[in-house]
Design a protein around this motif. Structure first.
Motif, mmCIF file in Angstrom:
data_model
loop_
_atom_site.group_PDB
_atom_site.id
_atom_site.type_symbol
_atom_site.label_atom_id
_atom_site.label_comp_id
_atom_site.label_asym_id
_atom_site.label_seq_id
_atom_site.Cartn_x
_atom_site.Cartn_y
_atom_site.Cartn_z
ATOM 1 N N VAL A 154 -55.663 -12.358 -33.424
ATOM 2 C CA VAL A 154 -55.353 -11.448 -32.316
ATOM 3 C C VAL A 154 -54.491 -10.287 -32.803
ATOM 4 C CG1 VAL A 154 -54.189 -11.266 -30.088
ATOM 5 C CG2 VAL A 154 -55.587 -13.267 -30.597
ATOM 6 N N ARG A 155 -53.516 -10.582 -33.648
ATOM 7 C CA ARG A 155 -52.662 -9.509 -34.166
ATOM 8 C C ARG A 155 -53.439 -8.567 -35.081
ATOM 9 N NH1 ARG A 155 -47.442 -9.958 -32.933
ATOM 10 N NH2 ARG A 155 -46.610 -11.992 -32.260
ATOM 11 N N THR A 156 -54.418 -9.091 -35.809
ATOM 12 C CA THR A 156 -55.233 -8.228 -36.667
ATOM 13 C C THR A 156 -56.041 -7.225 -35.851
ATOM 14 O OG1 THR A 156 -55.405 -9.993 -38.310
ATOM 15 C CG2 THR A 156 -57.039 -8.240 -38.429
ATOM 16 N N MET A 157 -56.458 -7.636 -34.669
ATOM 17 C CA MET A 157 -57.217 -6.744 -33.801
ATOM 18 C C MET A 157 -56.335 -5.874 -32.924
ATOM 19 S SD MET A 157 -60.479 -9.106 -32.687
ATOM 20 C CE MET A 157 -59.479 -10.494 -32.152
ATOM 21 N N GLY A 158 -55.032 -5.853 -33.200
ATOM 22 C CA GLY A 158 -54.129 -4.951 -32.498
ATOM 23 C C GLY A 158 -53.413 -5.549 -31.313
ATOM 24 N N GLY A 159 -53.516 -6.823 -31.093
ATOM 25 C CA GLY A 159 -52.859 -7.456 -29.956
ATOM 26 C C GLY A 159 -51.365 -7.606 -30.184
ATOM 27 N N GLY A 160 -50.583 -7.432 -29.130
ATOM 28 C CA GLY A 160 -49.142 -7.577 -29.215
ATOM 29 C C GLY A 160 -48.684 -8.973 -28.810
ATOM 30 N N ARG A 161 -47.370 -9.110 -28.567
ATOM 31 C CA ARG A 161 -46.788 -10.409 -28.260
ATOM 32 C C ARG A 161 -47.310 -10.970 -26.944
ATOM 33 N NH1 ARG A 161 -40.410 -10.605 -28.472
ATOM 34 N NH2 ARG A 161 -40.987 -10.067 -30.640
ATOM 35 N N TRP A 162 -47.422 -10.115 -25.905
ATOM 36 C CA TRP A 162 -47.897 -10.601 -24.623
ATOM 37 C C TRP A 162 -49.383 -10.942 -24.660
ATOM 38 C CZ3 TRP A 162 -44.394 -12.104 -21.354
ATOM 39 C CH2 TRP A 162 -43.131 -11.507 -21.388
ATOM 40 N N ARG A 163 -50.132 -10.194 -25.476
ATOM 41 C CA ARG A 163 -51.552 -10.515 -25.632
ATOM 42 C C ARG A 163 -51.741 -11.866 -26.318
ATOM 43 N NH1 ARG A 163 -56.278 -9.512 -23.177
ATOM 44 N NH2 ARG A 163 -58.022 -9.713 -24.614
ATOM 45 N N VAL A 164 -50.923 -12.138 -27.323
ATOM 46 C CA VAL A 164 -50.969 -13.435 -27.993
ATOM 47 C C VAL A 164 -50.609 -14.548 -27.028
ATOM 48 C CG1 VAL A 164 -49.879 -14.836 -29.790
ATOM 49 C CG2 VAL A 164 -50.523 -12.477 -30.279
ATOM 50 N N LEU A 165 -49.601 -14.301 -26.189
ATOM 51 C CA LEU A 165 -49.172 -15.310 -25.229
ATOM 52 C C LEU A 165 -50.276 -15.612 -24.216
ATOM 53 C CD1 LEU A 165 -46.774 -17.032 -24.189
ATOM 54 C CD2 LEU A 165 -46.178 -15.086 -22.720
ATOM 55 N N ALA A 166 -50.949 -14.574 -23.728
ATOM 56 C CA ALA A 166 -51.965 -14.760 -22.691
ATOM 57 C C ALA A 166 -53.289 -15.265 -23.244
ATOM 58 C CB ALA A 166 -52.190 -13.433 -21.947
ATOM 59 N N SER A 167 -53.626 -14.881 -24.471
ATOM 60 C CA SER A 167 -54.943 -15.214 -25.019
ATOM 61 C C SER A 167 -54.943 -16.426 -25.928
ATOM 62 C CB SER A 167 -55.504 -14.010 -25.799
ATOM 63 O OG SER A 167 -55.623 -12.878 -24.970
ATOM 64 N N VAL A 168 -53.804 -16.781 -26.506
ATOM 65 C CA VAL A 168 -53.758 -17.856 -27.494
ATOM 66 C C VAL A 168 -52.830 -18.987 -27.048
ATOM 67 C CG1 VAL A 168 -53.160 -18.462 -29.872
ATOM 68 C CG2 VAL A 168 -54.308 -16.298 -29.387
ATOM 69 N N VAL A 169 -51.578 -18.648 -26.761
ATOM 70 C CA VAL A 169 -50.563 -19.684 -26.558
ATOM 71 C C VAL A 169 -50.833 -20.489 -25.290
ATOM 72 C CG1 VAL A 169 -48.107 -20.117 -26.215
ATOM 73 C CG2 VAL A 169 -48.848 -18.381 -27.847
ATOM 74 N N LEU A 170 -50.935 -19.799 -24.149
ATOM 75 C CA LEU A 170 -51.102 -20.527 -22.892
ATOM 76 C C LEU A 170 -52.451 -21.255 -22.790
ATOM 77 C CD1 LEU A 170 -49.436 -18.078 -20.343
ATOM 78 C CD2 LEU A 170 -48.495 -20.156 -21.361
ATOM 79 N N PRO A 171 -53.588 -20.615 -23.126
ATOM 80 C CA PRO A 171 -54.840 -21.391 -23.072
ATOM 81 C C PRO A 171 -54.869 -22.536 -24.070
ATOM 82 C CG PRO A 171 -55.290 -19.035 -23.079
ATOM 83 C CD PRO A 171 -53.845 -19.187 -23.413
ATOM 84 N N GLY A 172 -54.336 -22.316 -25.276
ATOM 85 C CA GLY A 172 -54.366 -23.379 -26.274
ATOM 86 C C GLY A 172 -53.473 -24.546 -25.940
ATOM 87 N N ALA A 173 -52.393 -24.301 -25.223
ATOM 88 C CA ALA A 173 -51.444 -25.369 -24.890
ATOM 89 C C ALA A 173 -51.777 -26.069 -23.578
ATOM 90 C CB ALA A 173 -50.029 -24.789 -24.805
ATOM 91 N N LEU A 174 -52.784 -25.622 -22.847
ATOM 92 C CA LEU A 174 -53.085 -26.203 -21.541
ATOM 93 C C LEU A 174 -53.345 -27.710 -21.578
ATOM 94 C CD1 LEU A 174 -55.256 -23.681 -19.478
ATOM 95 C CD2 LEU A 174 -52.985 -24.558 -18.963
ATOM 96 N N PRO A 175 -54.113 -28.246 -22.536
ATOM 97 C CA PRO A 175 -54.293 -29.707 -22.541
ATOM 98 C C PRO A 175 -52.981 -30.467 -22.651
ATOM 99 C CG PRO A 175 -55.918 -28.645 -23.955
ATOM 100 C CD PRO A 175 -54.950 -27.586 -23.568
ATOM 101 N N GLY A 176 -52.089 -30.022 -23.529
ATOM 102 C CA GLY A 176 -50.791 -30.675 -23.638
ATOM 103 C C GLY A 176 -49.932 -30.483 -22.402
ATOM 104 N N VAL A 177 -50.010 -29.314 -21.790
ATOM 105 C CA VAL A 177 -49.238 -29.052 -20.575
ATOM 106 C C VAL A 177 -49.650 -30.004 -19.460
ATOM 107 C CG1 VAL A 177 -48.843 -27.368 -18.745
ATOM 108 C CG2 VAL A 177 -48.749 -26.650 -21.131
ATOM 109 N N PHE A 178 -50.947 -30.187 -19.268
ATOM 110 C CA PHE A 178 -51.394 -31.067 -18.195
ATOM 111 C C PHE A 178 -51.142 -32.534 -18.519
ATOM 112 C CE2 PHE A 178 -53.562 -27.364 -16.521
ATOM 113 C CZ PHE A 178 -53.441 -27.570 -15.157
ATOM 114 N N GLY A 179 -51.054 -32.867 -19.802
ATOM 115 C CA GLY A 179 -50.599 -34.208 -20.139
ATOM 116 C C GLY A 179 -49.175 -34.446 -19.671
#
Length: 309
Positions: A154-179
């Motif tokens: 995401v950072r290589t394609m120009g994404g910033g911190r909030w883009r990483v949070l919305a596109s990578v961190v929150l979707p990727g952590a959803l299974p653990g969050v719902f656990g």
């Protein structure tokens, strides 16, 4: 349909065993003669459903549990992501959270009584605290377990911190969050019922304790059944919501497959020949260099199957 039938059958068998043990006053090591029968509990349940107090208690308990759980979900996810993504936040908040986390939420009842002006706010605080730490810990571990390659892409394609949070961190952590949310909703029910017993006014826990003090044991079991059903419904709702929000995850299950009949016949036919037959002559190849079966792919494929839901 067979699985659902087995579940209903197991529940019916448990109720039948309860009825037999209590109606016959069985006293071995456990004293079932002190228990009300299933029919007594059903009769008391019907009487409660006909009165207004049961529905008032139900509404109060659900309001407390939902308010505290929603606060814990928001605060737990936000704090978990913050601690997992920021070293400064981990250094500042980590020690305080780890000291408070082992303290049982029900032990905070005196703190809630002293801190909040009303018992209602204190019960919501205890419920929120009970669910907060499971959500926090699950979110923190889920965020730290994410693959760094995704963030780098995401950072290589120009994404910033909030883009990483919305596109990578929150979707990727959803299974653990719902656990963590599934664990948190169960712990919340335990603590809200205990808090209602100690300092509540109305609620399922408060009514269950009042029935115990007046030796109304069928009423006590009505409260226990109500708590169990409510806990099962809320945890199922959290699980269904998690499946809906993580529909992109593969749903797999292990289904053992039977060995193909033709493969068994080949194995039975070749095993005696390989062990007993001598070489045909001087020009024949030795036994260890004989041609092996060419069906290794089917042999390996039968061992494990992943079946998509």
């Amino acid at each position: 349909m067979i699985r659902y039938a087995l579940r209903v059958l197991s529940l019916a068998a448990a109720l039948g065993l309860w009825q037999v043990l209590t109606s016959r006053d069985v006293d071995l090591w456990l004293r079932f003669s002190q228990f009300p029968t299933v029919t007594d509990v059903a009769r008391a349940f019907a009487d409660r459903l006909a009165g207004p107090d049961y529905w008032t208690d139900l509404t109060d308990s659900l309001t407390r549990i939902l308010t505290g759980f929603l606060l814990a979900a928001v605060l737990g996810v936000a704090t978990g992501v913050l601690v997992a993504r920021s070293r400064l936040a981990e250094d500042l908040l980590g020690p305080v959270l780890e000291v408070i986390r082992p303290v049982p939420a029900i032990a905070l009842v005196p703190v809630a009584i002293l801190l909040f002006p009303s018992n209602e706010q204190g019960i919501v605080f205890i419920t929120c605290t009970a669910a907060f730490f499971p959500v926090l810990v699950s979110t923190r571990h889920a965020v730290r377990a994410l693959t760094p390659t995704w963030e780098e892409a995401v950072r290589t394609m120009g994404g910033g911190r909030w883009r990483v949070l919305a596109s990578v961190v929150l979707p990727g952590a959803l299974p653990g969050v719902f656990g963590g949310l599934s664990v948190g909703i169960g712990v919340s029910w335990i603590c809200v019922i205990s808090a209602e017993m100690i300092s509540g006014q109305y609620g399922v826990g408060y009514r269950t304790w009042q029935d115990y003090t007046v030796v109304d044991y069928p009423g006590v079991f009505v409260g226990m059944v109500t708590i169990g059903v409510l806990g099962w419904l809320t945890s199922t709702a959290v699980e269904l919501l998690g499946r809906r929000l993580t529909h992109w995850l593969p749903r797999t299950g292990y289904v053992p497959a039977a060995r193909p009949r033709s493969a068994r016949r080949r194995a039975d036919a070749t095993a005696p020949a390989d062990t007993a037959a001598p070489p045909a002559g001087p020009g024949a190849p030795p036994a260890d260099t004989a041609a092996a079966p060419t069906h290794t792919d089917s042999e390996e494929a039968r061992d494990e199957h992943l079946v998509r839901d």
